[in-house]
Design an enzyme around this catalytic site. Sequence first.
Site, PDB file in Angstrom:
ATOM      1  N   GLY B  72       0.845  -1.283   0.602  1.00 51.62           N
ATOM      2  CA  GLY B  72      -0.056   0.109   0.038  1.00 51.62           C
ATOM      3  C   GLY B  72       0.854   1.379  -0.185  1.00 51.62           C
ATOM      4  O   GLY B  72       0.474   2.004   0.997  1.00 51.62           O
ATOM      5  N   CYS B 129      -0.883   0.324  -8.788  1.00 49.30           N
ATOM      6  CA  CYS B 129      -0.661  -0.219  -7.488  1.00 49.30           C
ATOM      7  C   CYS B 129      -2.263  -0.672  -6.977  1.00 49.30           C
ATOM      8  O   CYS B 129      -3.493   0.040  -7.152  1.00 49.30           O
ATOM      9  CB  CYS B 129      -0.518   0.553  -6.186  1.00 49.30           C
ATOM     10  SG  CYS B 129      -0.304   0.107  -5.055  1.00 49.30           S
ATOM     11  N   GLY B 242       6.894  -9.094 -14.830  1.00 52.39           N
ATOM     12  CA  GLY B 242       5.933  -9.603 -14.623  1.00 52.39           C
ATOM     13  C   GLY B 242       7.124 -11.025 -14.603  1.00 52.39           C
ATOM     14  O   GLY B 242       6.130 -12.134 -15.539  1.00 52.39           O
ATOM     15  N   THR B 265       9.811  -9.669  -7.540  1.00 48.01           N
ATOM     16  CA  THR B 265       9.975 -11.003  -6.602  1.00 48.01           C
ATOM     17  C   THR B 265      11.385 -12.132  -6.751  1.00 48.01           C
ATOM     18  O   THR B 265      11.233 -12.312  -5.875  1.00 48.01           O
ATOM     19  CB  THR B 265       9.186 -12.026  -6.933  1.00 48.01           C
ATOM     20  OG1 THR B 265       7.445 -10.825  -7.188  1.00 48.01           O
ATOM     21  CG2 THR B 265       8.435 -12.970  -6.210  1.00 48.01           C
TER      22      THR B 265
END
Lengths: 303, 303, 257, 257
Positions: B72, B129, B242, B265
């Site tokens: 967030g 987001c 991605g 990631t």
Amino acid sequence: MVDLSVRIAGVEFPNPVIAASGTYGNGECYTDLYPLSKLGGISCKGMTIEPKLGNPPPRIAETYSGILNSVGLQNIGVHGFIEYYLPTLKEEGNVIIANVAGAVIDDYIAAAEALDETDVDMIELNISCPNVKQGGASWGVSCEGAGSVTSAVRRATKKPLIVKLTPNVTDITEIAKAVEAEGADCISLINTLLGMRIDINSHRPILKNNTGGLSGPAVFPVAVRMVYQCYKAVNIPIIGMGGISVWEDAIEMMLAGATAIQMGTAIFNDPYSPLKVIEGIEEYMDRNNIKSLTEIIGQVKPW
Amino acid sequence: MVDLSVRIAGVEFPNPVIAASGTYGNGECYTDLYPLSKLGGISCKGMTIEPKLGNPPPRIAETYSGILNSVGLQNIGVHGFIEYYLPTLKEEGNVIIANVAGAVIDDYIAAAEALDETDVDMIELNISCPNVKQGGASWGVSCEGAGSVTSAVRRATKKPLIVKLTPNVTDITEIAKAVEAEGADCISLINTLLGMRIDINSHRPILKNNTGGLSGPAVFPVAVRMVYQCYKAVNIPIIGMGGISVWEDAIEMMLAGATAIQMGTAIFNDPYSPLKVIEGIEEYMDRNNIKSLTEIIGQVKPW
Amino acid sequence: MSYFCGKYPIIERKTLAKGIYSMIVDAPELAEEAQAGQFANIGVQGFTLRRPISICEIDKENGTLRFVFEVRGKGTAALSRLVEGESLDILGPLGNGFRIPEGKKIIVVGGGIGTPPMLEIARQTTSLCTAILGFRDYSRIILKDEYEELCAKTVLCTDDGSVGIHGMVTAPLAENLKTGDYSLVCACGPEPMLKAVIKTCEENNVPCQVSLEQRMGCGVGACVVCSCMTVRNGKEFYSRVCKDGPVFNAEEVRFGG
Amino acid sequence: MSYFCGKYPIIERKTLAKGIYSMIVDAPELAEEAQAGQFANIGVQGFTLRRPISICEIDKENGTLRFVFEVRGKGTAALSRLVEGESLDILGPLGNGFRIPEGKKIIVVGGGIGTPPMLEIARQTTSLCTAILGFRDYSRIILKDEYEELCAKTVLCTDDGSVGIHGMVTAPLAENLKTGDYSLVCACGPEPMLKAVIKTCEENNVPCQVSLEQRMGCGVGACVVCSCMTVRNGKEFYSRVCKDGPVFNAEEVRFGG
């Protein structure tokens, strides 16, 4: 003794695990391992009013925790299905769901009409196949398209009507509400996410169709989110699918709002996985003193 | 000797591997392992004009071949970034990209204006987001929203402008064309897919925010497909991201149409993965006698 | 014919050439059912899809199956690292094998990693069998000793001439077929080789059965992804390599469909 | 303080209780840097995220680190199956450890799987250290012998009274603190225990440091997911458990934030 049965649009499933369309043929392929009657139901291979050749191969590509496929609705046609497969399916299986696709609305109507007087228990309207140029997902990405096919098929058959939704949309709840408004008895989601893989040596897409539908554990969190969103948006039951491979996934999907679940890609990896999921659900219910699955369906407690 | 450099909107990257926003802090966290200068660039932690607290924890959940996050946009604000982080970033890094988010258009404008006279090389407009109630992805899911933010920021800064797109839309090419028309110099995609996980014991969503953004290898085929589609739809360069975790993924993404790539990631799993990707790209070029990456960017040959 | 799904212990593992491995598993019920030309869909920890691998030898007496496979990617690489004592996760035996006439002379043609599935035919037909085997070069030659021991005649070809006949398998095939002694050709290998073999058989009026390959999903006919274009009664349609094949009569196959 | 990333051989693996494992790795450069209360983010084959596991013992002389962890899911289950001779994929040592004053008496409080990180403090402070350890029942007790050997005093508590004091660690903690002998309490364990420990310390005016847990991403402060609400100078903000912690001064922590 726990009760694994669930009921959707008046149809009773002995357990909530259904083989997903396109991954289980018409029930004839896995009988060497266990009888079809072990499953709560089967959603048969997607069928069109006329036989369909499908897309050229290769039609499958492996991805991280998933696969892409681009079969393109190869099938022998609704009449072939009724003649060759349905008698055995009814004899050997539990709930038989006819998955129906088409290029134009009249195709859907004709298929639904042909199935209306047969022994199939439910019709699953496939408005979300990403692998055909005409029809398929083009119906499923707008409220107007989804609503109009649903409305037309609704008038063509008295069979309980499931509408299978595509995840390739900005807001799936809008589509869900549109098909509910046009008379769908149930929605099933998610169909595959549109994806692509490229061979870095040949510079060619791995799929001859260039793109294909992503399924498997990779998409599971997207499916849970969409089922959760739709459960809040509509009042008809939901069949949840998308990457379920173990019983924990099935419980999670039901907590999100699914009355029953479908399994597909996981079966390719482990043909016994649907049975393991059924067993796992049963043990979970036992352990947690859950008498009926209605006690968990949609019972996620959001923060 | 192969040339790994790529050029986007007049900015030269010594190599095409960029740390993705939100996964590499502001470059200060991995210097124990290797200097920031090894990377082609860094997209800094998403910043807003005022400091932002972020969402309550838990903010992360593991999924099959991926993760969900719901941070967030916790950040110290644009001015804090400029004061505390930017000097070191400029000294130690290559291309410095400021990732900017906001609730209303004026937030975006104020942030862009504050950055306009600084040393950042590019601004990446985060209109995607999924984890904030106001702004974020709500801008990115319509052509009007995406276009209007882009247009406003375009007028507020002379910095090269990247617009980061959300995959949670029916047709990403429409959004891409809208931001191109309003003056974006580059698009980056994909941000995360909205997903959810539920704890089957507590019946609670694992994320306190209920839903979060899915990233990691799971989403890779969706990202490749969207980059491929956008490459055909727009004339500005694309930064592809991605789920890229190995060099083969990077090549695949560039074949689909990406001029540069971002990794995120994968770094959590292996902090060295960006360096391994750079090395792998170099060896691939060497092996295939590729002198410049322009020889492969967008060079997939569809069937 | 029925198939099974389970884990079967590896009792022998060998490297045959660089990146080519041989594994024998203890799987009596599979061995009992298996036929030459069938395959197994083998699970690999961490990968969504199983890997289809043809059966190389069937020992019904000892209840074992032999698989010979090439490392083509990360999945087969992981498979190749399994060792004796570990298990193969096998779904099989699957598909239709070769239909071998009794008491007649036949030719088996194998190209590269297409040679292993032909070995079981050689085991069953022995002195009635002529093997014509093609490899890229001497370093890729596998199973030569087994074929030479079993067959009446074994002809080796290499693309670079480093061993045996320099060139494709078709020259020795044509030469042998011209004798008129053979009633069937069975072939497995890369598509260009299969096309050439089929053409040679047609020219010599000898029936031919070919084993095909395609990216595969379920392995049992359910998912319809491993299609190949076939023709029957003048009608073109996609058959399933896994269920309708992998062995097809040559005249039914339309390559590049 | 700096950290490393690499594979370090497991030189000893033990089962301490059902589902609780101890592993010692040979990692000299990590042992050199490590401090009591720090952790490592440990990679598991097949899982996207590393697993944060606290350091239980640091042997700078022998260049080893000891980890004690509980199986909580499929990832830690996979970790637990690693054996001596295999390696742990370690990113570490990470975070801020406990700040232990020299030459003063302290109390370490550990609850369940919160006991391992306190052991290294006991190793460093020995006769100055009193350990108060809580477990669910006798079957969950771990590291008892080590604490008893190292510490001036070791008090055991169990939730069911099967061993030691029946009930929470707070009763013996309060009793010991009342002596006025202790200058610091260090604690790690479940949130309800930590809250009770902090309250007891406040009541006795003894400073307290707590080690927190949160679902973690990168482990090095980059991704800002493992947040916990903290307060400094009256201002509330989310700190990062991995980088700003895992050890915090008790007065800075706001639970349930």
